[in-house]
Design an enzyme around this catalytic site. Sequence first.
Site, PDB file in Angstrom:
ATOM      1  N   ASP A  60       0.821  -1.206   0.000  1.00 27.80           N
ATOM      2  CA  ASP A  60       0.000   0.000   0.000  1.00 27.80           C
ATOM      3  C   ASP A  60       0.866   1.271   0.000  1.00 27.80           C
ATOM      4  O   ASP A  60       2.024   1.254   0.420  1.00 27.80           O
ATOM      5  CB  ASP A  60      -0.898   0.035   1.239  1.00 27.80           C
ATOM      6  CG  ASP A  60      -1.971  -1.033   1.198  1.00 27.80           C
ATOM      7  OD1 ASP A  60      -1.976  -1.838   0.231  1.00 27.80           O
ATOM      8  OD2 ASP A  60      -2.792  -1.096   2.135  1.00 27.80           O
ATOM      9  N   HIS A  83       3.669  -2.313   3.123  1.00 24.47           N
ATOM     10  CA  HIS A  83       3.700  -0.942   2.596  1.00 24.47           C
ATOM     11  C   HIS A  83       5.039  -0.683   1.917  1.00 24.47           C
ATOM     12  O   HIS A  83       6.090  -1.044   2.459  1.00 24.47           O
ATOM     13  CB  HIS A  83       3.488   0.083   3.720  1.00 24.47           C
ATOM     14  CG  HIS A  83       2.145  -0.026   4.388  1.00 24.47           C
ATOM     15  ND1 HIS A  83       1.856  -0.991   5.329  1.00 24.47           N
ATOM     16  CD2 HIS A  83       1.002   0.700   4.226  1.00 24.47           C
ATOM     17  CE1 HIS A  83       0.608  -0.849   5.744  1.00 24.47           C
ATOM     18  NE2 HIS A  83       0.061   0.158   5.079  1.00 24.47           N
TER      19      HIS A  83
END
Length: 758
Positions: free
Chosen positions: A130, A282
């Site tokens: 992400d 992430h």
Amino acid sequence: MRAPSPQDKQVWPPAPLLPWQDTGAAQPEEGRRKSPSEPPGLSPQPVRKATDPRGHWLLLAVGLLLASGALVLNGYVTNVVGETHAAPPAAGPPSPELERVRRGGPMLNLTGSQVASVRLPAKTLALTFDDGPDPAWTPQVLDALKKHGAKATFFAVGSKIAQHPELTRRIVAEGHEIGNHTYAHADLSEVPGWRLGLELSLTQQALAGATGLHTTLARPPYSSTPAAVTGPQWESLKAVADRGYLLVLTDLDTKDWARPGSAQIVKAALPSRGRGAIVMMHDAGGDRRQTVEAVDRVLGALADQGYRGVTVTQALGMPSAHRQAKPVERFAGAVLNVAQRGSKAFTESLSWVLFAAGVLTLARLGFFAVLAWVHARRTRGGRRRRGRAPAWLAPPPVTVIVPAYNEAAGIQATIRSLVNTTYQGALEVLVVDDGSTDDTAALAAALAFDNVRVIRQHNGGKPSALNTGITHARHELLVMVDGDTVFEPATIGQLIRQLADPTVGAVSGNTKVGNRRGMIGRWQHIEYVIGFNLDRRAFELLDCMATVPGAIGAFRRSALIALGGVSTDTLAEDTDLTMALCRAGWRVVYEEKALAWTEAPTSLGQLWKQRYRWCYGTLQAMWKHRRAVLERASFGRRCLGYLTLFQVVLPLLAPVVDLMAVYSAAVGDPLPVVAVWGGFVIVQALTGWYALRLDGERASALWVLPLQQFVYRQLMYLVVIQSVATAVLGVRLRWHTVRREGTFDASPLPRTPAGTPS
């Protein structure tokens, strides 16, 4: 340096303002007619009338609109505008649908009448990343995936796609998948419906502009496992699904954003008992060194267990989430991406420009205050930079020249102040009536002073009137004064004493605002003391005096004749003449005790006309004397460099400064903006207090300084914008007359300053 002699004639031929312009910029409103009394070779040809350009105001408005758009776009991208944060969990029992979601798998299809969710098959790992792409960490993640032959799904933020399209293209080219993670990482459960739609659509546009693709996958920011979905998040998930997206949550949230250590991230990412899993990591949002290390270790460990690393759609045997975007969507996306990168570059460059402008402004105030202090000490001791000037053996004769055009309101007050002087030498006063259409000449002659002569000529402009006075002057030392100005009794003597130094070619006096009762008058009073008289003290020490004001100045007639008289090339004949004298090798000094009271404009319209002419004329003079920058003497580099930076460049940037300040106060915490503004006002007030003290003025005048920042300052930078536009467009400006109110006939002078404090 030797003193220039009258035989040292150095004449610059008439020069146009700009290469595409003719001479004649200094013409009066009715065109130029040569006076019989004017010296030959000084009158330009008649010119046609020219109106001021108006289209540039539209350009200014468009420019400010584009700047505002850039700031808003960059603020939106950086979450300054419409910033959101993760919403707190909602209280109350969940709905049956939400319960099914919480018990189901991480892949949600909410487009049908029933909630459908699936889990990944066994031994299948779908790594998801992400908040990217990030130029520092995304390439390292891609390298780790490539090392193990694994594929992953990147839930990218639209603004970062726009900022780094090359990384987005690499993700696609290496066989990975991209999902929609909103444009500005907004919490979709906390935004209205229009914002939710905008976040998703802008991301699709950015993706289309970067790769030519759209995506059918979405993951809202601040989401995690199905069991963690809150009531508000459930509503936003349904809204996203209504726009045709498949929703991807996660089985295993590594919480790598907290940087718990690579070992802990690896532990959180490993499925148990051979189960398949979607793993959330992430690749942006901070230091992701631990994440990169964990990716390598996770893929290495799971490969030994027979896992395969694939994209989300590959794990479920679905078609790729990528769809080809239409050409118009690609074009719109490319425009959006360029606009975002441009807004970021603009905002960053503007921040540096504002910082530099602030530093330069503060440095200028401090430096000029120090130079003014040095000048005051030298003056108080009777010393000048090149030593004390010898005294006259006897007061020399002086000619005072008063160019007058429609000065009936104040001409008699001006003449009386000149005649009632304490100067002991011979004095003649020449009033040159430049074709006035009122009773200026008759009122001047009616005084019937023996030493006052009135010369009438056709309207030719102020330089023409001055040249007529120079031609008819009987004496070597000249004093020039405007027809709306009155002298103190000692002023002429104070001016002339500086010319005892043979190296001095001109002396600037101390101009003061006589009609300072209204707000506009008070603002101009502050400006004259701080912006003009304080600066002239510094300019004398730096040998770069730009202007001996037309209101009060003393000159050597021989020096003016050597230059060919007062030039008619510009509307700022005083600045043009001063620069020419400095280039010819003469010193120009400032005499703060030579006081002249002038009538300042009393309305914003009249002030605009005056300053417009001043600024435009200064630009003309700067262009005319531009070659001074290359000359051996430092005058050109100091004077023209200062004028360019502080009177052209910084004022042109002022509208954007104000726009940035208003924007920052509106979308963020206004306290820093107010603090910076207050700091500048305090510094200006301190400088103003010292300037007023040097001039013997009351410091109470400073109470109008904060108000000056909201009207007067804007008017001054708009004048600069108008002047620059007029010059660039090649329009020749007419002479703007200012209506006279007769201040010195109707009321007494303000309190005469006590002089420079000792």
